[in-house]
Design an enzyme around this catalytic site. Structure first.
Site, PDB file in Angstrom:
ATOM      1  N   ASP A 111       6.830   9.096  31.933  1.00 35.50           N
ATOM      2  CA  ASP A 111       6.281   7.797  32.020  1.00 35.50           C
ATOM      3  C   ASP A 111       5.385   7.395  31.019  1.00 35.50           C
ATOM      4  O   ASP A 111       4.363   6.285  31.087  1.00 35.50           O
ATOM      5  CB  ASP A 111       5.635   7.395  33.604  1.00 35.50           C
ATOM      6  CG  ASP A 111       6.466   7.972  34.435  1.00 35.50           C
ATOM      7  OD1 ASP A 111       7.779   7.695  34.508  1.00 35.50           O
ATOM      8  OD2 ASP A 111       6.090   8.617  35.617  1.00 35.50           O
ATOM      9  N   GLY A 124       6.407   5.741  27.992  1.00 41.16           N
ATOM     10  CA  GLY A 124       6.790   4.507  27.539  1.00 41.16           C
ATOM     11  C   GLY A 124       7.823   5.069  26.588  1.00 41.16           C
ATOM     12  O   GLY A 124       8.227   4.345  25.422  1.00 41.16           O
ATOM     13  N   LYS A 125       8.706   6.230  26.675  1.00 43.38           N
ATOM     14  CA  LYS A 125       9.592   6.487  25.903  1.00 43.38           C
ATOM     15  C   LYS A 125      10.828   5.728  25.692  1.00 43.38           C
ATOM     16  O   LYS A 125      11.381   5.408  24.744  1.00 43.38           O
ATOM     17  CB  LYS A 125      10.154   7.894  26.551  1.00 43.38           C
ATOM     18  CG  LYS A 125       9.442   9.023  26.518  1.00 43.38           C
ATOM     19  CD  LYS A 125       9.907  10.136  27.212  1.00 43.38           C
ATOM     20  CE  LYS A 125      10.228  10.141  28.823  1.00 43.38           C
ATOM     21  NZ  LYS A 125       9.057  10.021  29.586  1.00 43.38           N
ATOM     22  N   GLY A 126      11.254   5.067  26.990  1.00 40.81           N
ATOM     23  CA  GLY A 126      12.438   4.122  27.048  1.00 40.81           C
ATOM     24  C   GLY A 126      12.229   2.804  26.063  1.00 40.81           C
ATOM     25  O   GLY A 126      12.943   2.654  25.141  1.00 40.81           O
ATOM     26  N   ASN A 166      16.435  11.311  37.797  1.00 38.04           N
ATOM     27  CA  ASN A 166      14.950  11.309  38.235  1.00 38.04           C
ATOM     28  C   ASN A 166      14.401  10.558  37.032  1.00 38.04           C
ATOM     29  O   ASN A 166      12.938  10.048  37.407  1.00 38.04           O
ATOM     30  CB  ASN A 166      14.439  12.976  38.196  1.00 38.04           C
ATOM     31  CG  ASN A 166      15.035  13.688  36.706  1.00 38.04           C
ATOM     32  OD1 ASN A 166      15.662  13.164  36.202  1.00 38.04           O
ATOM     33  ND2 ASN A 166      14.362  14.821  36.439  1.00 38.04           N
ATOM     34  N   ALA A 167      14.706  10.363  36.022  1.00 30.56           N
ATOM     35  CA  ALA A 167      13.955   9.553  34.783  1.00 30.56           C
ATOM     36  C   ALA A 167      13.896   8.132  35.311  1.00 30.56           C
ATOM     37  O   ALA A 167      14.866   7.473  35.993  1.00 30.56           O
ATOM     38  CB  ALA A 167      14.531   9.794  33.568  1.00 30.56           C
ATOM     39  N   GLY A 168      13.125   7.352  34.783  1.00 28.17           N
ATOM     40  CA  GLY A 168      12.893   5.874  34.773  1.00 28.17           C
ATOM     41  C   GLY A 168      12.512   5.195  33.668  1.00 28.17           C
ATOM     42  O   GLY A 168      11.423   5.239  33.666  1.00 28.17           O
ATOM     43  N   GLN A 193      11.390  12.852  31.259  1.00 30.48           N
ATOM     44  CA  GLN A 193      10.320  13.630  31.633  1.00 30.48           C
ATOM     45  C   GLN A 193       9.294  13.751  30.513  1.00 30.48           C
ATOM     46  O   GLN A 193       9.430  12.729  29.507  1.00 30.48           O
ATOM     47  CB  GLN A 193      10.648  15.035  32.401  1.00 30.48           C
ATOM     48  CG  GLN A 193      11.393  14.827  33.491  1.00 30.48           C
ATOM     49  CD  GLN A 193      12.885  14.318  33.472  1.00 30.48           C
ATOM     50  OE1 GLN A 193      13.225  14.857  32.975  1.00 30.48           O
ATOM     51  NE2 GLN A 193      13.291  13.254  34.070  1.00 30.48           N
ATOM     52  N   THR A 223      11.407   5.202  39.401  1.00 32.07           N
ATOM     53  CA  THR A 223      12.680   5.798  40.444  1.00 32.07           C
ATOM     54  C   THR A 223      12.158   5.607  41.829  1.00 32.07           C
ATOM     55  O   THR A 223      13.129   5.372  42.532  1.00 32.07           O
ATOM     56  CB  THR A 223      12.789   7.212  39.681  1.00 32.07           C
ATOM     57  OG1 THR A 223      13.372   6.949  38.450  1.00 32.07           O
ATOM     58  CG2 THR A 223      13.910   7.620  40.500  1.00 32.07           C
TER      59      THR A 223
END
Ligand code: IMO
Ligand code: MG
Length: 409
Positions: free
Chosen positions: A12, A14-16, A37-39, A198, A278
């Site tokens: 979490d 801020g990778k996305g 599991n990722a969001g 993750q 998630t």
């Protein structure tokens, strides 16, 4: 060139958002680890996209995205996600590719995941997405891969319920699957962004075991999980937040516990909307842990960090970070392997003065308030890793780099 982006903390970070931003210069984006599991949250075009399985490059119209062999994929969740992208006007047809060596998550894995965790003496607090069950079967050689759907012996060995569940997806998956090693070989002249899921501290080998996920979330995982081999990775970047969060159970040395710290934690939780993308669970909040961050820089061989959420500290009188640990009365500056030790640690905090001006308004390094720049320079000196980019707000435009990252180091 191949560029890896990983989470440098407990996920979490801020990778996305950063993958979406850096995808502009990529031809292909490959997700190399994890599952639903990722969001990964991306706010762009006035819309919010929360991606779980689909790589974050999908929002950019002309990018090819790949679900790598290091992932565990639940077909129903994947097609639901693709349908919701279509509803939001994202045309994904012919742009989504799946490694035929990726493992499948079958419907009963989710219940099994939750049942196992409930019966653990010390539950991990999993996302309940069947991730550990799928990776467990993979490691014990009992998993089902995408390619296996067309092996008559393996197909017949599946329960009737699983066959009926999988059957409607087969034709569509057939048009999306590739031998990823061949695909990567054929595209070796392209710019490829390798998206982790993750974070380093949730990695099966390097994280706070057993309070980890089951995939390889460090940069080395990109070599196996995207079928390209370690010498084909040219640069590794790690995203971290100006504070620290963790969802689920497990040791958290710099967690904001106790009255005065908890109040700050509650403030940051509200400012940063720190609830799981998630599961919706509130995220635990802590001070930025530089001992853990230096460890993360080493195990990921990071060429640079990308710092996110520093803008949340705009207007604060002081900003504290954890610079060492106190373990049983001794001061240490390494990240222990033993869970019981990690649980006994007390953080040694160092306070920095807040800054005048707004990090949130900065669009280049020179725009940053001087106090914030000093804070960043301290982090660089401590970890030995340069901070080469900043996310100063949730929108794509609220991002800037200090140097070109699409160059091999
Ligand atoms: P992104 O990619 C934060 C955590 C879970 C739990 C542990 C094991 O969005 O950063 P699992 O279901 O994987 O077996 O759960 O790992 N976890 C995450 N925490 N961000 C994530 O992904 C996570 N993926 C798993 O909360 O503590
Ligand atoms: Mg997340």
């Amino acid at each position: 060139m191949n560029l890896v982006i990983v989470g440098a903390q407990w996920g979490d970070e801020g990778k996305g958002k950063m993958v979406d931003y850096l995808a502009e210069n990529a031809d292909i984006v490959v997700r190399f680890s994890g599952g639903a599991n990722a969001g990964h949250t991306i706010m762009v075009h006035g819309d919010t996209f929360v991606l779980h399985l689909i790589p974050s490059g999908i929002i950019s119209p002309d990018k090819i995205v790949v679900l790598g062999n290091g992932m565990v994929i639940e077909p129903s969740a994947m097609f639901e996600e693709l349908t919701s992208l279509s509803v939001k006007g994202i045309d994904w047809e012919k742009r989504v590719i799946i490694s035929d060596r990726a493992h499948l998550v079958l419907p009963d894995y989710k219940n099994e995941d939750m049942r196992i965790d409930e019966h653990r003496a010390r539950p991990v607090g999993t996302t309940g997405r069947g991730i550990g069950v799928a990776y467990g079967k993979k490691a014990s050689r009992d998993g089902i891969r995408i390619a296996d759907l067309w092996d008559p012996v393996i197909w017949d060995s599946l329960s009737e319920a699983n066959r009926n569940w999988l059957a409607p997806y087969k034709e569509k998956i057939a048009s999306m699957k590739v031998n990823l090693a061949d695909f990567m070989m054929a595209n070796q002249d392209k710019n490829i962004l390798l998206e982790g899921a993750q974070g380093a501290l949730l990695d099966l080998d390097h994280g706070t075991y057993p309070y980890v996920s089951s995939g390889s979330s460090v940069s080395a995982g990109a070599a196996t999980g995207a079928a390209l081999g370690p010498r084909r990775i040219h640069s590794c970047l790690g995203v971290f937040k100006a504070y620290q969060t963790r969802v689920g159970n497990g040791p958290f040395p710099s967690e904001m516990l106790g009255d005065e710290h908890e109040a700050l934690g509650a403030q940051l939780q509200k400012l940063g909307h720190e609830y799981g993308a998630t599961t919706g669970r509130p995220r635990r909040i802590g001070y930025l842990d530089l001992v853990a961050l230096r460890y993360s820089g080493w195990i990921n061989s990071l060429d640079g960090f990308i710092l996110s959420h520093l803008n949340l500290y705009d207007g604060f009188e002081a900003v504290s970070v954890c610079t060492a640990y106190e373990l049983d009365g001794n001061r240490i500056d390494y990240f222990p392997s033993c869970t019981a030790e990690l649980e006994r640690i007390k953080p040694v905090l160092q306070a920095f003065p807040g800054w005048d001006g707004a990090v949130g308004a900065a669009r280049c390094w020179e725009d940053m308030p001087e106090g914030a720049r000093k804070f960043v320079e301290f982090i660089e000196d401590y970890t030995g890793v340069p901070v080469c980019g900043f996310s100063v707000g949730p929108l794509r435009g609220e991002t800037f780099m200090r140097n070109e990252v699409w160059t091999a180091s």
